[in-house]
Design a protein around this motif. Structure first.
Motif, short mmCIF file in Angstrom:
data_model
loop_
_atom_site.label_atom_id
_atom_site.label_comp_id
_atom_site.label_asym_id
_atom_site.label_seq_id
_atom_site.Cartn_x
_atom_site.Cartn_y
_atom_site.Cartn_z
N ALA A 162 0.82 -1.21 0.00
CA ALA A 162 0.00 0.00 0.00
C ALA A 162 0.85 1.27 0.00
N ASP A 163 2.17 1.10 0.01
CA ASP A 163 3.12 2.22 -0.02
C ASP A 163 2.85 3.21 1.12
N ALA A 193 8.13 4.51 9.65
CA ALA A 193 6.81 4.57 10.30
C ALA A 193 5.74 4.52 9.22
N ILE A 194 4.52 4.25 9.64
CA ILE A 194 3.38 4.30 8.72
C ILE A 194 2.89 5.74 8.65
N SER A 195 2.72 6.23 7.45
CA SER A 195 2.31 7.61 7.23
C SER A 195 0.79 7.74 7.37
N GLU A 196 0.36 8.53 8.34
CA GLU A 196 -1.08 8.75 8.49
C GLU A 196 -1.63 9.52 7.29
N GLU A 197 -0.81 10.41 6.74
CA GLU A 197 -1.25 11.16 5.57
C GLU A 197 -1.49 10.24 4.38
N LYS A 198 -0.56 9.31 4.15
CA LYS A 198 -0.75 8.35 3.06
C LYS A 198 -1.94 7.44 3.32
N ASN A 200 -4.68 8.15 4.98
CA ASN A 200 -5.93 8.89 4.73
C ASN A 200 -6.17 9.14 3.25
N ALA A 201 -5.11 9.08 2.46
CA ALA A 201 -5.24 9.34 1.02
C ALA A 201 -5.47 8.06 0.21
N LYS A 206 -8.27 0.09 -1.48
CA LYS A 206 -7.03 -0.23 -0.78
C LYS A 206 -7.24 -0.19 0.74
N TYR A 207 -8.02 0.79 1.19
CA TYR A 207 -8.30 0.88 2.62
C TYR A 207 -9.10 -0.33 3.08
#
Length: 248
Positions: A162-163, A193-198, A200-201, A206-207
């Motif tokens: 999921a990048d 770390a896992i990007s919260e911004e990515k 949410n986008a 994918k989510y």
């Protein structure tokens, strides 16, 4: 990390060995500033430590110190305070699974130099030539740990696909006795770390893939755990206020 002399456990070589109670059961953890955890532990570990990903494999670890060789959560009495989670990687010691290349299976090993392993045991490894209940329980614990380790690899693969990984750096500002800034900020660690911004986008499909694979809870536990960096830094400053940390 902890193991000095792991040996494949068997009735012939270790018939008289077992475990005894020791005064400092977690003293072996004192020099581990980061401990691997499995994805099923994220929720419990997030209440105590930062959870970060390290190395090319993006191995998740619980951060327990900011300096190599210094664990800030092990007391002088060799204990971990009750309010802090003890990872399964630690709790399985002195046991560990090792691969047997000849038979393509996992073999239970024990650290012969572990302080709780003795030839005058309170709890034996074997009884009448057969593994004791204690040993069988250890085998089951290590089997479950191995299953969770594999599940963790699948979780990391989902996050990669999921990048969602991003590189981060954590630093702190040294301060003098009066609390004023003293010197330049000191870097503690570079990590993934896992990007919260990515997150949410992400497109909905994918989510939903992450949700359907049970990854969402672990993701948010990881993000919550990152809030514990300040706790670790404050413990480091109280422990050695005049020293600057080395890279984690």
């Amino acid at each position: 990390m902890f193991y000095k002399q792991p040996q494949a456990l068997n009735a012939e070589a270790h018939a008289g060995l077992g475990i005894k109670k020791i005064d400092q059961p977690f003293a072996f953890l004192r020099e581990a500033h980061a401990v691997p955890i499995t994805v099923t532990e994220f929720g419990m570990a997030a209440g105590s430590y930062p959870i970060i990903f390290v190395g090319d494999d993006r191995t998740p670890v619980a951060v327990m110190g900011v300096r190599q060789g210094q664990n800030l959560f092990v007391t002088d009495e060799g204990m971990v305070a009750d309010e802090y989670y003890v990872p399964a990687f630690v709790r399985r010691y002195p046991f560990v699974f090792a691969s047997d290349e000849k038979s393509d299976r996992l073999v239970l090993c024990v650290d012969r130099e572990a302080p709780m392993v003795t030839n005058q045991p309170e709890i034996p490894f074997f009884e009448n030539g057969q593994p004791s209940k204690f040993t069988n329980d250890a085998i089951e614990f290590c089997k479950e740990f191995e299953r969770q380790r594999q599940a963790t690899g699948e979780f990391v693969k989902l996050i990669r696909n999921a990048d969602l990984f991003e590189q981060k750096t954590i630093s702190f500002q040294p301060r003098d006795a009066e609390g004023n800034p003293s010197g330049d900020p000191q870097k503690i660690a570079d990590y993934w770390a896992i990007s919260e911004e990515k997150l949410n986008a992400l497109p909905q499909d994918k989510y939903l893939e992450l949700r359907n694979n049970g990854a969402i809870g672990a993701i948010y536990a990881h993000l919550l755990g990152l809030l514990n960096w300040q706790t670790v830094i404050q413990r480091a400053l109280r422990a050695q206020p005049a020293a600057a940390p080395a890279d984690a």
